[in-house]
Write an enzyme that holds these catalytic residues in place. Structure first.
Site: not given
Lengths: 272, 257, 272, 257
Positions: B51-52
């Site tokens: 996930y970013e």
């Protein structure tokens, strides 16, 4: 060396009307207490920088603090729109604001470049995107070795950055742990910085490669217990997903928003 | 078999099945996250989810509401700073699949999450690009999942936030160091893939009970269907059970403080 | 996913004659065991990259493995010269080698850029230095925002990088702790990578922001107990400063060096 | 007072005294490291020492032999990766003083650690630039310490590895975002500072017992002396005691494995 100040005094000293301010925290450790203090002190004409302006920036915008917002994703995560941001952009309430938008990759690199003292960040970005047509701060350079066309954006160098962290020791060294986002970069890139912390401790108990920001790289440390709520502080308390969902209804309407602000910010004590 | 399931469940299960075991996947929040975690809990236990927010190889027990919920960090192999995430892990070429949602998508799979209307005077201001512009170009390939509607599936997006194949289908031609781009779009009605030559999205598979007309009515251009149109396999009992448990766990967790 | 291989097999598979090889470790965690295996397998014509070629590169150069060395500081830290490096550069023994030299800042940025998948690194570097006159890989670009002249160097992207680390778990995820140097960057920048570790464990016991290299970013993991000696492994064993001092006398003379190599590398068992 | 001390001790004590308490100092290995740690153990307990190995605010009990000894990490506030060290901490402008040694230095305080002779056919190949080229330009100012000799103090260095003030003394003129450069050179004979106008190094202080002739004989150009030539204060008993203890501890530690 960082000075230990009350949150009131730190904001009063370092956040000037018209300043460029980055309040960072990538979902985690969002400096809500500090943001509310900025609202209470009625700071105006701020250029607000933040990768993910979530509800703290919605509140600042709705309260009339912002002249301009520089961002890469402005929403209520997992819930929907930021209604105050939209109202300002779409209808000019409480006044018109400028926006300058980037992608996350570009802003993350721009914070990195700011911390690194460089004027620009270079990335393989914006390929085929129309963002460069609406943001004249996005340029392209040619690699002198390969000829590849790469994107360049100006580094982020705020007048003041504000972040929240787990704890500081008595010298003012700060430990940030968990999802660390671009907080260290924000602090290092800024002329001045305020770090709010859950507590002051004798010993940070940090492992050898922990994300520790030395006291001498920070302007002021202020204690703000639960200072990230409704966001969260890893190791201290969880995210109030419920409040994030409730915010949608509060912010949708100017009156309910104004009342919320009166009850929860203007009439609240600092750190309450 | 005559299992009861919703079209949303059909979409999530189909999207999940697209992810092969062992794939490294950069996950967008919302529907992609639901699909990616369903994949991990079913046929792809070794799928690597990124996930970013900086969480590498995370295994959340509940779906995160935001891209940076505590659950993601606590269950991750490690958590890196966001600049490192975009520089080393995405731009550095370590991501096989970028899994994205969107507000608008056009026939060349360009995505718009910026606004509806004119940029200077938007009718609806959307959240913006976030990680998508570089996920779509720096990941090996891109999967897209969203609900099918005429509002979402438009002939030309109001704004190309994120490159599919460009406004003429040629946006990736001769661009060095770029991923394959969108290879499939999974909706609640069907699966679409880009035509190998024109890059226009073509329906390759209809979900059970969905007609060509259903898709045509929900699509803002004269959508084409593959010569060999397939029927998407139904969800299995196990997939539905795991998906429902995941969503129930998530709802319970998000209802609390 | 990383494959668990013996050190012999990992080097045999991934280090080809003529390859560009980065063995990294900034004083700490230098992959000596792996370097000795490269010598034993008589790899030739290697382009050896390393910020601080210390005695492991002295040994590789003296053993005839190197065609070219790319570096920024080549000495025996705290002791003096690398006599085998000097003998090769000054007198062509055992054969002439090319050198390409940078500053630390440029090489660190070049590793960072390699890990970031970029063709170049940009830094405020080499101002007034004559290094650009002897290294045609150093160029200058103009910032499109400020007009400032900045240095650019090609990113480092080795065919294979070799590093040593504390431990791997049974999936092949690796923990690096202490002075982490550019090891993560070296691994991520390379086409292939070999990580030697002190041990394989069930649980890395890493804190949330530890420097962990995921198994899927590594080609091969090989156990090499004490694999960094005479360098050290934080948490396992200390640096043999004594050996670093003794090396000066060993390396000063071609014969004592050759004998040392025979006794301690060629005739030694892998990992002995 | 008639303390016994060596010229090396005089040099280390004088170099240490140059560092003010609270200064953030990027420390080179060898003599600079000895001086910086002596400062920390005497008048400057809050001096912040940074080594290029990534160790921030380190307080080693013994002097490191290498720039990355374990002692540096164990006693540091935290340890960062080397790219971060050079990018955020040095280039990012957080360092007040860069403290360097060198093999050769010329009258404009340019440093040569690359080679003696011709680049293509060197007489003596030296270790190279290391961190110095960017320490000298990105730190606020630079202190240099080395032993005085005609081999070291040359009119023109064979190679400018690291900028002092350039071959004509004007190397920093009109360069944006650059530090002040060398502000003092501390040797075993004297202290030198650049002339404010020409930037040529001028002797400003002689150590006790050292004559002008001693300095002239050990300097490879016609060295100038300040009009107000000072006498460097002698080391104190306490400084000598602490320095000697530090060196004895260090020797004991380095003698073992």
């Amino acid at each position: 060396m960082a000075e230990f100040l009350s949150l009131h005094d730190a904001v009063a000293r370092y956040v000037q009307d018209g300043a460029t301010v980055a309040m960072e925290g990538f979902t985690h450790l969002i400096p809500f207490a500090a943001g509310h203090e900025v609202i209470r002190q009625k700071k105006r004409d701020l250029t607000l920088i933040r990768m993910t302006p979530d509800i703290i920036y919605d509140q600042l915008i709705g309260a009339g603090c912002a002249k301009k917002v520089i961002f890469s994703w402005g929403g209520n995560p997992g819930v929907g729109s930021l209604h105050r941001l939209r109202d300002a952009v779409e209808k000019g309430w409480p006044h018109k604001i400028e926006i300058l938008e980037h992608s996350h990759a570009a802003m993350a690199c721009a914070f990195e470049a700011g911390a690194a003292g460089l004027p620009l960040a270079v990335l393989r970005g914006y390929v085929g995107s129309e963002l460069p047509s609406v943001n004249d701060q996005i340029k392209f350079i040619e690699c002198p070795f390969t000829g590849e066309r790469l994107a360049a954006v100006p580094s982020v160098r705020p007048d003041v950055s504000i972040v929240h962290a787990q704890r500081a020791d008595r010298q003012g060294n700060v430990l940030v742990e968990g999802i660390v986002g671009v907080q260290k970069e924000a602090v290092l890139a800024a002329k001045h910085s305020i770090v709010t912390v859950e507590e002051i401790v004798d010993d940070l108990k940090a492992h050898p490669n922990a994300c520790v920001i030395p006291s001498w790289a920070i302007s002021a440390v202020a204690v703000a217990e639960k200072g990230a709520l409704p966001s969260y502080t890893h190791g201290y308390y969880g995210r109030s997903n419920r409040f994030y969902k409730e915010w949608d209804a509060i912010a949708r309407d100017r009156d309910t928003f104004t009342k919320w602000l009166d009850d929860n910010v203007y009439r609240a004590e600092e750190n309450a | 078999m005559s299992l009861e399931y919703t079209s949303s469940e059909m979409m999530s299960v189909t999207a999940a099945r697209a992810l092969e075991n062992g794939t490294t996947c950069f996950v967008g929040i919302g529907l992609p996250s639901e699909a990616a975690n369903l994949a991990r809990l079913t046929h792809a236990p070794d799928v690597v989810l990124i996930y970013e927010s900086g969480t590498l190889q995370t295994k959340p027990d509940i779906l995160p509401l935001s891209i940076g919920d505590g659950e993601l960090c606590e269950s991750a192999l490690t958590t890196v700073a966001v600049p490192e995430m975009f520089r080393y892990w995405l731009q550095g070429g370590k991501v096989n699949v970028g899994f994205l949602g969107t507000a608008q998508i056009d026939r060349f799979a360009n995505l718009n999450t910026t606004l509806i209307g004119d940029y200077k005077a938007p009718k609806v201001r959307l959240p913006g690009g976030g990680g998508a512009p570089e996920i779509a170009t720096n990941a090996g390939e891109v999967f897209i999942t969203l609900k099918h509607s005429k509002r979402a599936f438009v002939k030309d997006v109001d704004f190309v936030t994120t490159l599919g194949f460009g406004r003429d289908g040629k946006g990736r031609d001769n661009v060095p160091n770029i991923g394959k781009g969108p290879t499939r779009v999974i909706t609640d009605l069907c699966v679409m893939k880009p035509d190998p030559d024109t890059k226009e999205l073509v329906v390759v598979s209809l979900h059970p009970g969905v007609s060509r007309e259903d898709v045509m009515e929900a699509t803002g251009w004269e959508v084409r269907f593959a010569a060999q149109l397939e029927s998407t396999p139904e969800p299995s009992e196990k997939e539905l059970e795991i998906l429902r448990e995941l969503k129930a766990r998530t709802e319970r967790a998000h209802a609390g403080e």
